[in-house]
Design a protein around this motif. Structure first.
Motif, PDB file in Angstrom:
ATOM      1  N   UNK A 293       0.839  -1.197   0.000  1.00 21.46           N
ATOM      2  CA  UNK A 293       0.000   0.000   0.000  1.00 21.46           C
ATOM      3  C   UNK A 293       0.876   1.249   0.000  1.00 21.46           C
ATOM      4  N   UNK A 294       0.332   2.400  -0.396  1.00 24.15           N
ATOM      5  CA  UNK A 294       1.117   3.640  -0.345  1.00 24.15           C
ATOM      6  C   UNK A 294       1.654   3.946   1.052  1.00 24.15           C
ATOM      7  N   UNK A 295       0.934   3.530   2.094  1.00 22.34           N
ATOM      8  CA  UNK A 295       1.396   3.791   3.457  1.00 22.34           C
ATOM      9  C   UNK A 295       2.670   2.999   3.762  1.00 22.34           C
ATOM     10  N   UNK A 296       2.707   1.736   3.363  1.00 25.51           N
ATOM     11  CA  UNK A 296       3.910   0.924   3.571  1.00 25.51           C
ATOM     12  C   UNK A 296       5.048   1.443   2.696  1.00 25.51           C
ATOM     13  N   UNK A 297       4.729   1.782   1.463  1.00 23.91           N
ATOM     14  CA  UNK A 297       5.745   2.316   0.550  1.00 23.91           C
ATOM     15  C   UNK A 297       6.344   3.606   1.112  1.00 23.91           C
ATOM     16  N   UNK A 298       5.492   4.462   1.661  1.00 22.68           N
ATOM     17  CA  UNK A 298       5.987   5.717   2.221  1.00 22.68           C
ATOM     18  C   UNK A 298       6.956   5.487   3.355  1.00 22.68           C
ATOM     19  N   UNK A 299       6.668   4.518   4.218  1.00 26.75           N
ATOM     20  CA  UNK A 299       7.575   4.222   5.316  1.00 26.75           C
ATOM     21  C   UNK A 299       8.885   3.643   4.789  1.00 26.75           C
ATOM     22  N   UNK A 300       8.812   2.773   3.791  1.00 26.33           N
ATOM     23  CA  UNK A 300      10.033   2.215   3.198  1.00 26.33           C
ATOM     24  C   UNK A 300      10.910   3.333   2.637  1.00 26.33           C
ATOM     25  N   UNK A 318      10.224   4.773  -4.348  1.00 20.54           N
ATOM     26  CA  UNK A 318       9.107   3.970  -4.812  1.00 20.54           C
ATOM     27  C   UNK A 318       7.801   4.762  -4.783  1.00 20.54           C
ATOM     28  N   UNK A 319       6.892   4.393  -5.671  1.00 19.93           N
ATOM     29  CA  UNK A 319       5.581   5.035  -5.753  1.00 19.93           C
ATOM     30  C   UNK A 319       4.524   3.936  -5.648  1.00 19.93           C
ATOM     31  N   UNK A 320       3.765   3.959  -4.570  1.00 17.41           N
ATOM     32  CA  UNK A 320       2.757   2.927  -4.351  1.00 17.41           C
ATOM     33  C   UNK A 320       1.642   2.980  -5.385  1.00 17.41           C
ATOM     34  N   UNK A 321       1.222   1.810  -5.870  1.00 14.36           N
ATOM     35  CA  UNK A 321       0.182   1.719  -6.892  1.00 14.36           C
ATOM     36  C   UNK A 321      -1.112   1.107  -6.371  1.00 14.36           C
ATOM     37  N   UNK A 322      -1.074   0.567  -5.168  1.00 14.91           N
ATOM     38  CA  UNK A 322      -2.277  -0.057  -4.622  1.00 14.91           C
ATOM     39  C   UNK A 322      -3.170   0.992  -3.977  1.00 14.91           C
ATOM     40  N   UNK A 323      -4.430   0.646  -3.735  1.00 18.32           N
ATOM     41  CA  UNK A 323      -5.299   1.567  -2.978  1.00 18.32           C
ATOM     42  C   UNK A 323      -4.745   1.784  -1.579  1.00 18.32           C
ATOM     43  N   UNK A 324      -5.107   2.901  -0.949  1.00 22.11           N
ATOM     44  CA  UNK A 324      -4.616   3.168   0.411  1.00 22.11           C
ATOM     45  C   UNK A 324      -5.020   2.057   1.381  1.00 22.11           C
ATOM     46  N   UNK A 325      -4.185   1.874   2.378  1.00 24.69           N
ATOM     47  CA  UNK A 325      -4.454   0.871   3.404  1.00 24.69           C
ATOM     48  C   UNK A 325      -4.226   1.457   4.782  1.00 24.69           C
ATOM     49  N   UNK A 326      -4.215   0.629   5.804  1.00 22.43           N
ATOM     50  CA  UNK A 326      -4.001   1.136   7.169  1.00 22.43           C
ATOM     51  C   UNK A 326      -2.601   1.709   7.334  1.00 22.43           C
TER      52      UNK A 326
END
Length: 714
Positions: A293-300, A318-326
């Protein structure tokens, strides 16, 4: 026409960067592929596209991977794309196939020597020959040093200098290791056997010294693909170069930020220097992350953004492509047992809510950390499997220690404090509480036994046994009590499972992924390990955390304990964790605990546009980076401003006391429709929700300001 139509279908669904990698012209191509960016799809599509267009023949392609599993996946995907016949093998499998095929020619009719499946037995004998006593762990470490030297093209006589230059943490004095190395080579030759490095060298020698062999191999293999190129060592690179023979139809794929095996001789230098070594090379960067998810990608991205050193030059955003998650969570606990219990409880809740246990992983820095999680998961009834290692109580050194503990119950006085009794008993198996020995295997064995000592301390502090039924005086637990407890735990944790939560070290988690990932033990001294002394070693520890974060598809938990044991010495959080905003009233590390077990919970806030971790207070209020585009509803924003002006005027307070400008912008951008969404916006707590929540939700729903705050009221 049909062929070209088929090859065009291969391009369907590829993103622009993947398409660029697939359609790059023949010649040197370097694909820098971040975690979850579809690198396997890109390289298999490249092979298929070129094959279906008639540019290359599948039988002339050699695709080299680092695991048999990756090779099998590559072959499967190519077959599905309509291109069977491509040779996809590991370096060792490809070399072995060639050496066996050409053995009659290379060895003048003699049979190929037997291949050692392990160096340990021969290394143990070599150590004895030079006067060194080596148990299995010490022999494994010596074998690892020999493997590093041979993979780095270092001979026994060159080892001392090479080890000093590489800042190796050697299991013995380098000169003594060199003696064992030389004795090992002699024993190997006299026994007529070879090891895996010899096999790679034999493949190199066969091509370099036998023109007919070189001609035949190069006629067979004309196009090369190398996966995980950041993990090649000098010997593998040498083999790749002789395969190529000066040709340049080479595609390499790698990610410098996932370089975590330098201690084995792997180096990202060949990936980093690829454009310089291959002039005119095409370089493609894959940055669209389809795994997380973009949230995990942002932390990475936040973790790796602070990286330094040569690998950081090829860092990918990296740029997350999945819908937002927790949002990822950072949890802080008073001690490690509390951390393990909380992780197990959350695993239980995830499984009960429908997440398959096999889609959950608990990742840690060292295998010795697994015991606490094995116990905690067992107690809540969640099955588990240990990836890449044995279960704690199945490890040889732990079984041996338990025998020694049981034997010591007959010789150590019953009133001896339990931790001291355990230390005394473990002396029988050579364990001492001094600093751990050098060498990875010996150190891991030491840490496993140290975990038993820590268990003894925890158990002694939590258990008091009555002397007799009518007695009112209590005595401390004895060594016999503790051995019974260990036997109970071992029996409970030995239940075999085929589907369960994965417990794995960060190294063994490489290449895997799960829906939910727990990254535990993120404290200084553990990650980074206290044995990481040079800047390069510290950076590799940072990359380990990055690899761990990028294993999660959707749900990510990060945690650490402020102390190993209840009441123990305070520890600091890992320096690699983003500097999160903890201004919401939580205690500082080392301060008094808010609750007996859990210290506090800090939520990692990510940009809802690009997924980057938000550190600045203003960014966190907006829920996005200031530089990211705004999707503000200007008309709603103006109504909110007018409403705030009227409310502030009625209360005779400045407007920012009601809501700050940043909070108004966040409201107009995010347009919450429920109280839960409203309170998730920074700057809106329970008090302001009660005072203004109904009015704000009405304004978002389209109400006019006059309906909520008529002019006559002011």
């Amino acid at each position: 026409m049909v062929v070209h139509s088929t090859s065009e279908r291969v391009l369907g669904g590829l993103d622009p960067e993947q398409r660029a990698a697939v359609t790059a012209p023949a010649g040197p191509v370097c694909v820098l592929a971040g975690a979850g960016t579809g690198k396997t799809r890109a390289v298999t599509s490249r092979i298929a596209h070129r094959s279906l267009r008639g540019e290359i023949s599948p039988r002339h392609v050699l695709a080299v991977t680092f695991t048999a599993r990756a090779a099998a996946e590559m072959r499967s995907r190519l077959t599905a794309l309509g291109v069977p016949g491509v040779q996809a093998r590991t370096f060792h499998a490809a070399a072995l196939r060639q050496v066996r095929y050409f053995a009659p020619r290379l060895l003048a009719g003699r049979a190929m020597p037997e291949l050692l499946d392990s160096k340990v037995r021969l290394v143990t004998l070599a150590a004895t020959r030079v006067g060194l006593r080596a148990d299995r762990a010490a022999a494994r470490d010596l074998a690892g040093e020999i493997e590093w030297a041979k993979s780095s093209l270092v001979e026994p006589g060159e080892y001392v200098v090479a080890a000093a230059k590489a800042l190796r943490d050697t299991p013995h004095e380098p000169a003594r290791v060199a003696e064992v190395f030389a004795a090992y080579e002699k024993l190997k030759r006299s026994g007529g056997v070879i090891d895996f490095e010899d096999m790679l060298r034999a493949a190199v020698w066969g091509i370099e010294e036998h023109p007919d062999v070189a001609e035949q191999i190069r006629a067979q293999y004309r196009h090369f693909v190398v996966d995980e190129y950041q993990d090649v060592n000098p010997l593998q690179q040498r083999l790749l170069e002789v395969w190529l023979g000066g040709r340049d139809d080479l595609t390499v794929v790698g990610d410098a930020s996932q370089t975590i095996y330098s201690f084995t001789g792997a180096t990202s230098a060949y990936l980093i220097d690829f454009p310089r070594r291959h002039r005119g090379a095409t370089v493609v960067r894959l940055v669209r992350d389809y795994r997380s998810t973009p949230q995990v990608v942002g932390l990475a991205n936040a973790v790796i953004s602070q990286a330094r050193g040569a690998e950081a030059r090829l860092r990918l955003e990296l740029v997350g492509q999945r819908p937002p998650g927790p949002e990822p969570e950072l949890r802080i606990f008073t001690d490690e047992p509390a951390e393990a219990a909380a992780v197990a409880a959350r695993c239980r809740a995830l499984v009960d809510a429908g997440t398959p246990a096999r889609e959950i992983a608990v990742l840690f820095r060292t295998n010795a950390q697994s015991e606490a999680y094995e116990k905690a998961l067992t107690e809540v009834g969640v099955p588990y499997v240990v990836q890449g290692a044995e279960r704690f109580f199945e490890r040889a050194e732990v079984r041996q220690a338990m025998v020694a503990l049981r034997a010591a119950t007959r010789s150590i006085p019953a009133r001896t404090p339990l931790p001291a009794a355990v230390v005394e008993a473990l002396a029988a198996v050579g364990w001492t509480p001094d600093a751990p020995p050098a060498g990875g295997a010996a150190r891991e064995q030491w840490e496993a036994l140290a975990a038993l000592v820590q268990l003894a301390g925890d158990y002694a502090g939590s258990q008091l046994l009555p002397i007799g039924e009518a007695a009112t005086v209590e005595r401390p637990v004895s060594l016999a009590d503790f051995t019974d407890e260990l036997a109970r735990r071992a029996a409970a944790q030995h239940v075999p499972t085929v589907d369960g939560v994965t417990l794995a070290s960060l190294h063994s988690a490489k290449g895997l992924e799960w829906d939910a990932v727990f990254l535990v033990g993120l404290a200084e001294g553990t990650l980074p390990t206290s044995y990481a002394r040079t800047p390069g070693q510290v950076e590799e520890e940072r990359r380990l955390l990055y690899v761990g974060v990028t294993r999660a598809r959707e749900w990510l938990w990060l945690s650490y304990a402020s102390a190993r044991s209840p009441g123990g010495r305070a520890r600091r959080p890992s320096r690699f964790l983003p500097q999160l905003d903890r201004s919401g009233g939580g205690e500082r590390a080392g301060g008094p605990a808010r609750r007996p077990a859990e210290r506090r919970r800090v939520q990692v806030v990510s940009c809802r546009v690009c997924g980057a971790t938000l550190l600045a207070g203003g960014d966190r209020k907006l829920g996005r980076c200031l530089t990211c585009p705004s999707d503000i509803d200007d008309e709603l924003h103006e109504r909110l401003r007018e409403w705030r002006q009227r409310v502030a005027g009625a209360q005779r307070v400045p407007g920012y006391v009601v809501f700050t400008d940043a909070t108004l912008v966040a409201l107009a951008e995010r347009r919450p429709t429920r109280a839960e969404e409203l309170i998730a916006i920074a700057g809106i707590g329970p008090r302001k929700l009660g005072l203004y929540g109904e009015a704000v939700l009405a304004l978002v729903g389209g109400a006019a300001v006059d309906e909520i705050c008529p002019q006559k009221s002011f």
